[in-house]
Design an enzyme around this catalytic site. Structure first.
Site, mmCIF file in Angstrom:
data_model
loop_
_atom_site.group_PDB
_atom_site.id
_atom_site.type_symbol
_atom_site.label_atom_id
_atom_site.label_comp_id
_atom_site.label_asym_id
_atom_site.label_seq_id
_atom_site.Cartn_x
_atom_site.Cartn_y
_atom_site.Cartn_z
ATOM 1 C CD1 TRP A 68 -3.021 1.389 0.870
ATOM 2 C CD2 TRP A 68 -1.462 2.431 2.071
ATOM 3 N NE1 TRP A 68 -3.507 2.623 1.191
ATOM 4 C CE2 TRP A 68 -2.566 3.291 1.941
ATOM 5 C CE3 TRP A 68 -0.359 2.874 2.803
ATOM 6 C CZ2 TRP A 68 -2.603 4.564 2.505
ATOM 7 C CZ3 TRP A 68 -0.395 4.147 3.352
ATOM 8 C CH2 TRP A 68 -1.507 4.971 3.204
ATOM 9 C CG HIS A 69 3.319 2.274 3.305
ATOM 10 N ND1 HIS A 69 2.706 1.233 3.955
ATOM 11 C CD2 HIS A 69 3.198 3.345 4.127
ATOM 12 C CE1 HIS A 69 2.263 1.651 5.118
ATOM 13 N NE2 HIS A 69 2.541 2.936 5.250
ATOM 14 N N GLY A 70 3.808 1.708 -1.341
ATOM 15 C CA GLY A 70 4.519 2.026 -2.576
ATOM 16 C C GLY A 70 4.652 0.821 -3.471
ATOM 17 C CG PHE A 82 2.986 6.379 0.884
ATOM 18 C CD1 PHE A 82 4.003 6.025 -0.002
ATOM 19 C CD2 PHE A 82 3.333 6.784 2.142
ATOM 20 C CE1 PHE A 82 5.326 6.081 0.389
ATOM 21 C CE2 PHE A 82 4.661 6.831 2.546
ATOM 22 C CZ PHE A 82 5.656 6.488 1.660
#
Lengths: 345, 471
Positions: free
Chosen positions: B325-327, B471
């Protein structure tokens, strides 16, 4: 919680602190200045879209910024040039953008500082990356960034402590720079010598050398030390073939659509001129470029009026010399019919 | 638009003046807030507002239909439509290039000659936040936990509410939409406290993250060199502080701005660097995301209802996807995987080596947790596995020839900031800013407030983007 008291206390102390902070910088002789950042450049780049073939654009490095004075040029020709030169930059990325992405067919003056013009085509090298980031910003700038720039200008013009330059210098007043200037013994070898602002720019990007650079030799020597460091730091050799080929291709395209190209080698002196003469000789660089480009080309050493300048920090003209240089240079190119003259038209 | 920009100061002033003027009734105030939110977003890239509109219209329609239709199959179809659109946006805009890159690598690895041009898709700011927020709305209606919003305006404002639009907190519908039903107005104390929180958030972002820590972290992680042990630790600690102050700063600003409008947003951080273990960490770090992942991923995957092995699998999957999800990079997956591993190890420790946490061993446990968190940050920040592995080796004294690139002041600066941060988190871990503020003299609070404001003003900076926007 007595938040009203806290708010009142905070406002009071904040205002007093900021007044003291501002007064402190002013008492040390600093004056408010505009940051020569990407947003300021982009404002000028936008003007290109409205220019006619009678107009003039200036590109190059800091020498074009310092040495060509817009007011003098306008006074002599009736045309105020658009200043798109960029400090520490190769002119190639900006010239390429003007050729490829506009239909401008007026006059473009390209400043040829040999150490920058012939330096590189490598996109990550500073002389390329710096001007390219300005070009990119012209296309990528958000509305929010435009708005920020407009709002920040009155603050920059009136407050000394709002002076965090995009091209960070050691006399910036922001907290980060102040902290970066703190040294506690040497853990790593000393890098770039201290480098200070030695000119001031206005809203039209007309740059003038600070009086202090002319009159304070010790201060001018700090800038000289930076040039000496750069020249002696042994960077990669110039990419003469690559840069020349790249520029000539753009120059040809520009000229084919009726554009008028002027090449200008501005004065330098002292150790910088010695270094340029020795390592970047005009016979193999500027002269070859001038012949190949089939453009109006001017080297300061070829004209009596343009020689004999003593650059206070070896690379740029003082404000009064820049006025004189611009006047003499414009008169030369007017005599050559190299630029339009609205005053006689 | 960035909170730490001059244009935002003007924007907020205009919004507040209109909000508290008597020219609008409550419905028109909400319309004004909605319009302002689109301006807030559109000043960055106007066409991408269309994505917000699509997400809003699809989820509004899906929410209504989920309430109206009775057949389970039909309800499921409406839910799937909502998930398909939101996850589709994420898959295309955020993971498009990543998926293509990996597909190409897979094809090449099995001997199929295939080359694809990168799509170079622009990543819409905050897409991971608003898609998760709207998905929670339709999922909760599907589960019959909430009813659809009363009006389209309430729902559109829930999706787009500018204080938390681009970087959270990811607010659930039941926490926010109902606040739009009745006229809201901050009390004077709420308004002043909101202003204080906005200052505190900007202080964290502008002074602590950008001015004191970012350059050291960037110098180390962007150097491409093999580092000396002290430099590698300093760079990693600097990043741990930078990312916390950057993100917690944004959340604090968001909560403060909403409070100035009389809207309450939930806490997103509770002094995470004083966590006692990793379960505790995830109750304190990015709380709105971890609770989202728990409710909409971990529990549906089985949670702890199907035995220990299944629970560990669910936990690991949740953390791996949380990492992604963050990258869109495998380094983020490894970051999530490390956190999943820590969580599993912690549960094993609790089962087989239980011990009581008390005042004496607590701070050491917090320090151990923080140290382990720093190992994960290396993978989060590094741009390649080679760089990450070199950093880890340097941190473990395995690169004796590592280069020194930081000067003494840089190291001292980072260590002082991080030590104070850790101690502050420890001191505050069972408390809150408001609680502590209640117990200090209003003049002392005013002095602290002025110091923060003064340091923000003299830091200025170029309005660097918040890390979590990407993000």
């Amino acid at each position: 919680m007595k938040l009203k008291i806290s708010l009142f206390t905070a406002v009071l102390i904040s205002v007093i602190s900021l007044i003291v902070w501002e007064t402190n910088w002013r008492s040390k002789g600093y004056a408010p200045s505009i940051d020569d950042n990407k947003d300021l450049w982009v404002v000028q780049r936008h003007k290109v879209n409205t220019l006619t073939d009678q107009d003039v654009i200036l590109t190059g490095s800091s020498r074009v910024l310092f040495d060509i004075q817009l007011d003098v040029w306008e006074g002599l020709t009736g045309i105020r040039p658009i200043q798109l030169a960029s400090v520490g930059s190769s002119p190639l990325p900006i010239f390429h953008d003007l050729v490829e992405n506009t239909d401008f067919s007026g006059t473009i003056l390209v400043g040829v500082t040999p150490g920058l013009f012939f330096s590189t085509l490598f996109p990550e090298a500073d002389p390329w990356k710096r001007p390219q980031s300005k070009v990119d910003h012209y296309y990528d700038q958000t509305y929010a960034e435009k708005l920020n720039h407009r709002i920040s200008l009155p603050l920059q013009k009136n407050l000394v402590f709002i002076s965090a330059e995009e091209e960070s210098t050691d006399d910036d007043k922001d907290l980060k720079t102040l902290l970066e200037n703190v040294q506690i013994s040497d853990r790593i070898p000393k890098g770039y010598p201290p480098f200070y602002q030695f000119g001031e720019i206005d809203i039209d990007r007309n740059m003038r050398m600070l009086k202090r650079t002319e009159t304070d030799t010790a201060f001018a020597n700090t800038i000289i030390r930076a040039w000496v460091f750069i020249m002696s730091s042994g960077g990669p050799p110039p990419d003469v073939k690559g840069t020349m080929g790249y520029f000539l291709k753009d120059a040809k395209k520009f000229q084919e659509r009726g554009g008028n190209l002027i090449l200008l080698r501005c004065p330098s002196s002292g150790g910088v001129l010695d270094g340029e003469t020795k390592f970047l000789p005009r016979a193999t660089l500027f002269d070859v470029l001038a012949d190949s480009a089939k453009a109006h080309a001017y080297h300061f050493q070829d004209y009596e009026q343009l020689t004999g300048y003593n650059c206070p920090e070896w690379s740029h003209l003082s404000a009064s010399d820049a006025d004189r240089f611009t006047k003499d240079f414009v008169n030369i190119i007017l005599k050559d019919n190299a630029i339009p003259n609205k005053k006689t038209n | 638009m960035l909170f730490n920009s001059l244009s935002f100061v003007v924007f907020l002033a205009v919004v507040l003046i209109l909000y508290y003027s008597k020219i609008f009734n409550w419905t028109n105030k909400k319309r004004m807030l909605l319009f302002a939110s689109y301006v807030f977003y559109g000043l960055w890239n106007p066409p991408l507002v269309i994505l917000l509109w699509i997400s809003t219209i699809v989820d509004w329609t899906a929410g209504k239909k989920l309430m109206e239709v009775q057949g389970e199959r039909q309800r499921k179809m409406w839910l799937l439509l909502s998930l398909f659109v939101n996850l589709g946006f994420l898959a295309f805009f955020k993971y498009g290039d990543f998926l293509l890159e990996n597909f190409t690598a897979l094809m090449n690895s099995i001997g199929v000659e295939f080359q694809a041009q990168p799509m170079d898709i622009i990543l819409p700011m905050g897409i991971s936040f608003y898609t998760f927020q709207t998905m929670s709305y339709t999922i909760d209606i599907y589960r019959r936990k909430i009813k659809p919003a009363n009006t389209f305006l309430d729902f559109a404002l829930y999706v787009t509410f500018f204080p938390q639009l681009v970087a959270g907190p990811i607010v659930r519908a039941k926490e926010l939409i109902s606040q739009f039903y009745e006229p809201k107005k901050a009390t004077l104390n709420q308004f002043i406290w909101g202003t204080f929180l906005l200052t505190a958030g900007l202080f964290q972002k502008v002074v602590l993250a950008d001015t004191l820590l970012a350059s050291t972290s960037d110098d180390i992680f962007d150097s491409g060199k093999i580092m000396h042990v002290l430099d590698s630790w300093t760079g990693t600690l600097a990043f741990s502080g930078q990312i916390f102050f950057d993100f917690a700063g944004y959340s604090t600003c968001a909560i403060g701005i909403a409070l100035m409008l009389g809207i309450i947003l939930p806490d997103n951080f509770r002094y995470p660097y004083a966590s006692l273990g990793f379960s505790d960490l995830w109750k304190r770090w990015h709380i709105s995301l971890s609770s989202w992942l728990k409710d909409y991923l971990y529990i549906p995957l089985g949670g702890n209802r199907h035995g220990i092995t299944r629970m560990y699998v669910a936990l690991m999957l949740t953390m791996l996807l949380g990492g992604l999800w963050h990258g869109a990079a495998w380094t983020f997956v490894v970051w999530g995987g490390l956190h999943g591993t820590y969580l599993i190890l912690e549960r094993l420790q609790r089962k087989y080596l239980p011990f009581e946490i008390n005042a004496k061993n607590g701070i050491f446990l917090a320090l151990l947790t923080y140290t382990c968190v720093n190992i994960t940050w290396v993978f989060f920040r590094a741009t390649s596995f080679t760089d990450a592995w070199n950093m880890i080796k340097s941190m473990l004294f395995l690169n004796p020839e590592g280069q020194k690139i930081l000067d003494n002041f840089d190291i001292i600066k980072v260590l002082v900031v991080i030590t104070l941060t850790f101690l502050c988190h420890w001191y505050m871990r069972d408390s809150s800013m408001k609680e502590k503020a209640n117990h200090v003299s209003p003049y002392v609070l005013g002095l602290l407030w002025a110091m923060m404001f003064f340091l923000i003003c003299i830091s200025q900076g170029s309005g660097e983007q918040f890390i979590y926007f990407q993000f």
